[in-house]
Design a protein around this motif. Structure first.
Motif, PDB file in Angstrom:
ATOM      1  N   VAL A  75       0.842  -1.204   0.000  1.00 22.41           N
ATOM      2  CA  VAL A  75       0.000   0.000   0.000  1.00 22.41           C
ATOM      3  C   VAL A  75       0.874   1.250   0.000  1.00 22.41           C
ATOM      4  N   THR A  76       1.874   1.282   0.858  1.00 21.88           N
ATOM      5  CA  THR A  76       2.738   2.459   0.973  1.00 21.88           C
ATOM      6  C   THR A  76       3.535   2.696  -0.301  1.00 21.88           C
ATOM      7  N   MET A  77       4.074   1.626  -0.894  1.00 24.33           N
ATOM      8  CA  MET A  77       4.853   1.768  -2.131  1.00 24.33           C
ATOM      9  C   MET A  77       4.044   2.423  -3.237  1.00 24.33           C
ATOM     10  N   PHE A  78       2.824   1.966  -3.415  1.00 30.25           N
ATOM     11  CA  PHE A  78       2.040   2.451  -4.547  1.00 30.25           C
ATOM     12  C   PHE A  78       1.318   3.760  -4.231  1.00 30.25           C
ATOM     13  N   ARG A  79       1.073   4.002  -2.954  1.00 35.41           N
ATOM     14  CA  ARG A  79       0.599   5.336  -2.571  1.00 35.41           C
ATOM     15  C   ARG A  79       1.691   6.356  -2.862  1.00 35.41           C
ATOM     16  N   ARG A  80       2.922   5.988  -2.554  1.00 37.47           N
ATOM     17  CA  ARG A  80       4.057   6.877  -2.816  1.00 37.47           C
ATOM     18  C   ARG A  80       4.180   7.189  -4.301  1.00 37.47           C
ATOM     19  N   ALA A  81       4.038   6.174  -5.128  1.00 40.44           N
ATOM     20  CA  ALA A  81       4.157   6.381  -6.574  1.00 40.44           C
ATOM     21  C   ALA A  81       3.106   7.356  -7.082  1.00 40.44           C
ATOM     22  N   ALA A  82       1.862   7.179  -6.633  1.00 36.85           N
ATOM     23  CA  ALA A  82       0.791   8.080  -7.068  1.00 36.85           C
ATOM     24  C   ALA A  82       0.974   9.479  -6.497  1.00 36.85           C
ATOM     25  N   HIS A  83       1.463   9.547  -5.259  1.00 34.79           N
ATOM     26  CA  HIS A  83       1.642  10.836  -4.584  1.00 34.79           C
ATOM     27  C   HIS A  83       2.777  11.643  -5.207  1.00 34.79           C
ATOM     28  N   LYS A  84       3.907  10.984  -5.529  1.00 36.14           N
ATOM     29  CA  LYS A  84       5.090  11.684  -6.010  1.00 36.14           C
ATOM     30  C   LYS A  84       5.072  11.973  -7.506  1.00 36.14           C
ATOM     31  N   TYR A  85       4.364  11.146  -8.262  1.00 42.40           N
ATOM     32  CA  TYR A  85       4.404  11.284  -9.719  1.00 42.40           C
ATOM     33  C   TYR A  85       2.993  11.412 -10.309  1.00 42.40           C
ATOM     34  N   PRO A  86       2.236  12.426  -9.926  1.00 43.88           N
ATOM     35  CA  PRO A  86       0.864  12.541 -10.453  1.00 43.88           C
ATOM     36  C   PRO A  86       0.818  12.693 -11.970  1.00 43.88           C
ATOM     37  N   GLU A  87       1.841  13.341 -12.544  1.00 43.84           N
ATOM     38  CA  GLU A  87       1.835  13.553 -13.997  1.00 43.84           C
ATOM     39  C   GLU A  87       1.927  12.228 -14.761  1.00 43.84           C
ATOM     40  N   PHE A  88       2.473  11.199 -14.145  1.00 48.18           N
ATOM     41  CA  PHE A  88       2.560   9.881 -14.776  1.00 48.18           C
ATOM     42  C   PHE A  88       1.177   9.345 -15.114  1.00 48.18           C
TER      43      PHE A  88
END
Length: 473
Positions: A75-88
């Motif tokens: 959960v934390t790994m993929f929350r981080r990805a969405a949080h840090k790279y919204p433009e992706f």
């Protein structure tokens, strides 16, 4: 978010997420994904590492899972990805699941992405995260379990997001009336029933403890009652959540950290959000939630230390400390619940004591119950979803700490020791010796620091735990 499933990557147009189990920095075979090659010296799937590369006009995001990922870490790994790279996520996204990733961890992955859309700046003019757009498409490749399982993961994340918003909003917005209306609005959207008892109704019922805590505030106390599948057969589950929408401490006023006391309704938020999830996911379980709501404010009319009040069950309470208010409103709620609804299983959840934080820090909630099976079920649910609990005793040796000369019981021992235990013993006094009652003190885990905001913020602890417990029990 639109969720879809396929097994034909070459036909997909958009960005890619490639979760990778850890190999090693000296692994001879590079990580390959349809013409994209990543040597192990650069990236080898170590937990929490992210490697991005653009090729064929698409971004490929490799996310390291580590060797043995668990639910919370995913959960934390993929929350981080969405949080840090919204433009992706401005494009459609395909996630290529690795072989061996369990369905439970796939659901964690999906929930994490949705949780990554949360922004604490509720009063800022910020662009919404692309994932929140109704036309955003997330495609899951190589998924081999039931699709409905992942749809429920999205429903769960929505409930957790709602819980976090309630807890993070300021107390001039989230009042007892606000939370009562939030519960009724959710009931109107789904299939559970909502009843709100106002000040007059509480007076008629004799809920003196709840009214006493709220009597110093211009915002009157409320009692929110939610019922899901009230006619269903089988066990009747009940949830009680502490809803002090702001806690000054009363006349025993707090001397530090008062700005965080908007979070003293995190138990209530978790319970209402859990009911939202159960209803939206079409749970067939019978569940009743009772949520006492009030503010503990300072005023000429505020509850005074040494006052004696009468609770719903006619038991009298000597007030030693007005900042031990959460147990007072829970006492009325528990006694009311047992008398009026007669549930088979009861779990109350509250940001109740600093003592639980002193004992466990910020790693787990404190669990109190005399029912061994209930303890095992709650701890198992918590371990499954990364919301851990650890038991503390309810021994009779602590009974003298809540005894009073002038009343049936007192609300605080006055001692600087065993605070979480004596608070739980106080609650136990109002359970009418119920055989399947548990108390969860979540003061250390409901509101805290993380990488997702600069300052303390809501965690939604309890939503997944309670939902999983009820679904699995």
């Amino acid at each position: 978010m639109k969720l879809s499933f396929q097994h034909d990557i070459p036909s997909f147009s958009g960005n890619f997420i490639i979760p990778v189990f850890e190999t090693g920095p000296n692994h001879l075979v590079p990580i390959e994904f349809y013409g994209v090659s990543v040597p192990s010296k650069v990236f080898y799937g170590k937990a929490n590492e992210i490697y991005a590369i653009e090729k064929y006009d698409n971004v490929h995001l490799f996310i390291g899972l580590g060797k043995t990922p668990d639910y919370k870490s995913v959960v934390t790994m993929f929350r981080r990805a969405a949080h840090k790279y919204p433009e992706f996520f401005n494009k459609a996204v395909l996630i290529d699941l690795p072989n061996g990733l369990e369905p439970q961890l796939v659901s964690a992955l999906v929930s994490g992405l949705k949780l990554g859309t949360y922004k604490i700046g509720h009063f800022k003019n910020e662009k919404p995260h692309p994932i929140t757009n109704s036309d955003f498409a997330l495609t899951i490749n190589n998924y081999k379990s039931e699709e409905a399982f992942l749809q429920k993961a999205l429903i769960l994340a929505d409930a957790q997001l709602q819980c976090m918003q309630w807890v993070d909003l300021p107390p001039n917005v989230v009042t007892p009336e606000y939370m009562a209306k939030a519960g009724t609005d959710l009931a109107n959207e789904t299939q559970f029933q909502a009843t709100v008892l106002d000040k007059n109704a509480l007076q008629e019922l004799g809920m003196g403890a709840l009214l006493a805590v709220g009597q110093g505030s211009k915002n009157d106390a409320r009692l929110l009652v939610l019922e899901l599948n009230p006619e269903a057969e089988g066990k009747h589950y009940a949830l009680v959540g502490k809803g002090v929408t702001f806690d000054t401490g009363g006349l025993n006023i707090k001397t530090a950290g008062m700005q965080f006391m908007k979070s003293d309704m995190a138990g209530a938020a978790a319970v209402v959000a859990t009911m939202h999830y159960l209803a939206k996911s079409d749970s067939k379980k019978r569940v009743t939630a009772v949520v006492p709501l009030c503010e503990n404010a300072v005023d000429a009319a505020s509850l005074k230390p040494s006052a004696v009040i009468e609770a719903f069950n006619k038991k009298t309470i000597e007030i030693i400390d007005t900042d031990a208010e959460g147990r007072l409103i829970l006492a009325d709620a528990l006694a009311y619940l047992i008398a009026k609804h007669k549930p088979d299983v009861i779990v109350d959840i509250a940001t109740l004591t600093g003592s639980s934080v002193a004992t466990f820090g910020y790693e787990c909630g404190a669990l109190f119950t005399n029912n061994v099976d209930l303890e095992f079920a709650l701890r198992s649910a918590g371990n499954q979803v990364g919301e851990k609990l650890w038991p503390l005793p309810l021994w009779s040796a602590y009974d003298p700490d809540i005894s009073s000369d002038i009343a049936d019981v007192r609300n605080y021992s006055g001692k600087p020791i065993a605070g979480a235990i004596t608070a739980a013993k106080f609650l136990e006094y109002f359970t009418d010796k119920h055989e399947a009652w548990a108390h969860l003190d979540i003061a250390g885990v409901a509101f805290g620091d993380s990488e997702f905001a600069k300052f303390k913020h809501a965690t939604a602890f309890g939503v997944n735990l309670l939902s999983t417990f009820i679904e699995n029990h």
